[in-house]
Design a protein around this motif. Structure first.
Motif, PDB file in Angstrom:
ATOM      1  N   ARG A 198       0.817  -1.199   0.000  1.00  0.00           N
ATOM      2  CA  ARG A 198       0.000   0.000   0.000  1.00  0.00           C
ATOM      3  C   ARG A 198       0.857   1.257   0.000  1.00  0.00           C
ATOM      4  O   ARG A 198       1.842   1.319   0.708  1.00  0.00           O
ATOM      5  CB  ARG A 198      -0.792   0.028   1.300  1.00  0.00           C
ATOM      6  CG  ARG A 198      -2.212  -0.200   1.118  1.00  0.00           C
ATOM      7  CD  ARG A 198      -2.924  -0.128   2.432  1.00  0.00           C
ATOM      8  NE  ARG A 198      -4.324  -0.339   2.128  1.00  0.00           N
ATOM      9  CZ  ARG A 198      -5.136   0.645   1.790  1.00  0.00           C
ATOM     10  NH1 ARG A 198      -4.735   1.885   1.800  1.00  0.00           N
ATOM     11  NH2 ARG A 198      -6.382   0.373   1.463  1.00  0.00           N
ATOM     12  N   ASP A 199       0.441   2.289  -0.771  1.00  0.00           N
ATOM     13  CA  ASP A 199       1.174   3.568  -0.749  1.00  0.00           C
ATOM     14  C   ASP A 199       1.054   4.218   0.619  1.00  0.00           C
ATOM     15  O   ASP A 199       2.008   4.783   1.135  1.00  0.00           O
ATOM     16  CB  ASP A 199       0.572   4.522  -1.786  1.00  0.00           C
ATOM     17  CG  ASP A 199       1.074   4.205  -3.176  1.00  0.00           C
ATOM     18  OD1 ASP A 199       2.055   3.453  -3.278  1.00  0.00           O
ATOM     19  OD2 ASP A 199       0.468   4.699  -4.151  1.00  0.00           O
ATOM     20  N   ALA A 200      -0.136   4.185   1.172  1.00  0.00           N
ATOM     21  CA  ALA A 200      -0.376   4.853   2.459  1.00  0.00           C
ATOM     22  C   ALA A 200      -1.565   4.222   3.156  1.00  0.00           C
ATOM     23  O   ALA A 200      -2.406   3.597   2.518  1.00  0.00           O
ATOM     24  CB  ALA A 200      -0.663   6.340   2.200  1.00  0.00           C
ATOM     25  N   GLY A 201      -1.618   4.383   4.457  1.00  0.00           N
ATOM     26  CA  GLY A 201      -2.754   3.849   5.232  1.00  0.00           C
ATOM     27  C   GLY A 201      -2.660   2.344   5.422  1.00  0.00           C
ATOM     28  O   GLY A 201      -1.713   1.698   4.992  1.00  0.00           O
ATOM     29  N   GLU A 202      -3.701   1.825   6.091  1.00  0.00           N
ATOM     30  CA  GLU A 202      -3.759   0.391   6.411  1.00  0.00           C
ATOM     31  C   GLU A 202      -4.752  -0.286   5.470  1.00  0.00           C
ATOM     32  O   GLU A 202      -5.590   0.383   4.878  1.00  0.00           O
ATOM     33  CB  GLU A 202      -4.292   0.225   7.835  1.00  0.00           C
ATOM     34  CG  GLU A 202      -3.481   0.910   8.901  1.00  0.00           C
ATOM     35  CD  GLU A 202      -2.384   0.002   9.405  1.00  0.00           C
ATOM     36  OE1 GLU A 202      -2.729  -1.007  10.020  1.00  0.00           O
ATOM     37  OE2 GLU A 202      -1.204   0.303   9.149  1.00  0.00           O
ATOM     38  N   SER A 203      -4.672  -1.622   5.397  1.00  0.00           N
ATOM     39  CA  SER A 203      -5.653  -2.359   4.607  1.00  0.00           C
ATOM     40  C   SER A 203      -7.051  -2.126   5.187  1.00  0.00           C
ATOM     41  O   SER A 203      -7.229  -2.096   6.399  1.00  0.00           O
ATOM     42  CB  SER A 203      -5.346  -3.850   4.621  1.00  0.00           C
ATOM     43  OG  SER A 203      -6.410  -4.543   4.014  1.00  0.00           O
ATOM     44  N   LYS A 204      -8.022  -1.930   4.304  1.00  0.00           N
ATOM     45  CA  LYS A 204      -9.389  -1.675   4.769  1.00  0.00           C
ATOM     46  C   LYS A 204     -10.196  -2.958   4.807  1.00  0.00           C
ATOM     47  O   LYS A 204     -11.368  -2.968   5.136  1.00  0.00           O
ATOM     48  CB  LYS A 204     -10.073  -0.639   3.854  1.00  0.00           C
ATOM     49  CG  LYS A 204      -9.307   0.669   3.731  1.00  0.00           C
ATOM     50  CD  LYS A 204      -9.084   1.323   5.084  1.00  0.00           C
ATOM     51  CE  LYS A 204      -8.269   2.576   5.079  1.00  0.00           C
ATOM     52  NZ  LYS A 204      -6.883   2.506   4.785  1.00  0.00           N
ATOM     53  N   TYR A 205      -9.574  -4.043   4.396  1.00  0.00           N
ATOM     54  CA  TYR A 205     -10.210  -5.345   4.488  1.00  0.00           C
ATOM     55  C   TYR A 205      -9.886  -5.945   5.853  1.00  0.00           C
ATOM     56  O   TYR A 205      -8.759  -6.348   6.093  1.00  0.00           O
ATOM     57  CB  TYR A 205      -9.712  -6.273   3.375  1.00  0.00           C
ATOM     58  CG  TYR A 205     -10.666  -6.361   2.214  1.00  0.00           C
ATOM     59  CD1 TYR A 205     -11.675  -7.298   2.199  1.00  0.00           C
ATOM     60  CD2 TYR A 205     -10.563  -5.485   1.142  1.00  0.00           C
ATOM     61  CE1 TYR A 205     -12.569  -7.368   1.144  1.00  0.00           C
ATOM     62  CE2 TYR A 205     -11.448  -5.545   0.076  1.00  0.00           C
ATOM     63  CZ  TYR A 205     -12.448  -6.490   0.087  1.00  0.00           C
ATOM     64  OH  TYR A 205     -13.331  -6.557  -0.958  1.00  0.00           O
ATOM     65  N   THR A 206     -10.875  -5.995   6.727  1.00  0.00           N
ATOM     66  CA  THR A 206     -10.661  -6.682   8.003  1.00  0.00           C
ATOM     67  C   THR A 206     -10.620  -8.175   7.697  1.00  0.00           C
ATOM     68  O   THR A 206     -11.024  -8.605   6.621  1.00  0.00           O
ATOM     69  CB  THR A 206     -11.842  -6.424   8.956  1.00  0.00           C
ATOM     70  OG1 THR A 206     -13.036  -6.825   8.263  1.00  0.00           O
ATOM     71  CG2 THR A 206     -11.950  -4.965   9.339  1.00  0.00           C
TER      72      THR A 206
END
Ligand code: UDP
Ligand code: MG
Length: 315
Positions: A198-206
């Protein structure tokens, strides 16, 4: 590249960190292409909505679809597919893991006559456990699905407008897009790429969403689990009959084995083991049926797949 019209469908859920960089990359990589960015804001709780609307004000090629709540990645793709009108449509994530630099290569394949061009994850950056799980999952999917599903291909793809029209004709509410893409047919080809982090942030798939997507892949695209239940049920039943015959012969023979004889009250351990095993198998089979029944339940109720709160810059 000139003259080609391209709609980019980008589902976003809490992507405030990734969006500015993503927009910049699209601008840099897709020069000379007549593109439109369709951001589908899947009920984000951060400033994603504001960033999309700022981009809309700045650039007329950007549009926003804002959901009334979080409906999930696949529902967001549905909204984008419904909205798109260009001759080519690209479905991609907002986090840079579906590199915009691959799009020109996809367009080249489309020009050669392929109507579906999907990204194949040749190498991916993830933990060993995740890589193993993904690889096993794709293999299982490929072997049990009723359609030709390529290995290691996610939702990242370019679709011809003919394919988009075909995809729109699927009435089901709970969609597994990469499976339906395999189901429509047409000329398809994969383009390999290294899947970056990912470029930034966390995965949004729990983990829950990921397991749910994986289950949709299996139970939406195949009857194999039901067949497996039926076959193993038949296998166990035949085994039980043979076992019964064996016990009867043993009973008549009067031979003692390891201090046991069918006529005596003994063999508690083996009885409990068999019962526990069979109850486990029965519960497992009920669970498999439950997966199908819950999907029938969803489809029968025919509830809307998503609600749009509002759109910005709709054309
Ligand atoms: N996403 C979404 N709704 C959700 C979860 C994710 O629209 O409920 C979007 C997310 O913003 C991203 C894409 O789906 O653009 C893929 O999600 P993510 O990158 O978190 O998944 P991963 O790549 O880790 O599997
Ligand atoms: Mg991602």
């Amino acid at each position: 590249m000139n003259g080609i019209q391209l709609d980019l469908i980008v589902p976003c859920f809490n992507e405030v960190e990734a969006l500015p960089g993503f927009y910049k990359q699209i601008n840099e990589q897709l020069g000379g292409i007549n593109w439109r960015l369709i951001f589908v804001n899947d009920g984000s709780r951060d400033d994603t909505e504001k960033i999309i609307n700022d981009l809309v004000k700045m650039d007329p090629r950007v549009m926003g679809i804002h959901f009334s709540r979080n409906f999930g990645h696949q529902a967001a793709i549905s909204a984008g597919i419904e909205q798109s009108s260009a001759q080519c449509v690209v479905v991609m994530d907002a986090d840079g893991q579906d590199p915009p630099s691959l799009i020109p290569k996809m367009i080249d394949e489309w020009r050669k006559g392929f109507e579906v061009v999907y990204g194949v994850r040749a190498r991916r950056k993830a933990s060993l456990f995740l890589k193993f799980s993904y690889s096993m999952y794709y293999r299982i999917m490929k072997s049990i699905s009723h359609f030709d599903l390529p290995l290691n291909a996610g939702d990242f793809c370019l679709l011809d407008s003919k394919v988009v029209t075909a995809l729109r004709s699927y009435p089901e509410k709970r969609k597994y897009w990469r499976g339906l893409r395999g189901a429509v047919g047409f000329r398809q080809i994969g383009v390999p790429y290294d899947r970056p982090e990912r470029d930034a942030g966390e995965s949004k798939y729990t983990i829950f969403k990921l397991v749910s997507l994986a289950a949709d892949g299996i139970f939406n695209m195949s009857f194999f689990p039901l067949r497996l239940c039926a076959f193993s049920g038949a296998f166990i039943a035949v085994g039980a009959v043979l076992f019964g015959v064996m016990m009867f012969v043993w009973y008549l023979s009067g031979i003692e084995i390891f201090g046991m004889m069918p006529g005596r009250v003994s063999g508690w351990t083996s009885l409990v083991m068999i019962m526990a095993f069979l109850s486990g198998v029965q519960l497992l089979f009920l669970g498999v049926m439950g997966e199908y029944i819950s999907r029938i339940f969803i489809e029968v109720k025919d509830r809307p797949e998503y609600h749009i709160a509002y759109k910005t810059n709709e054309k």
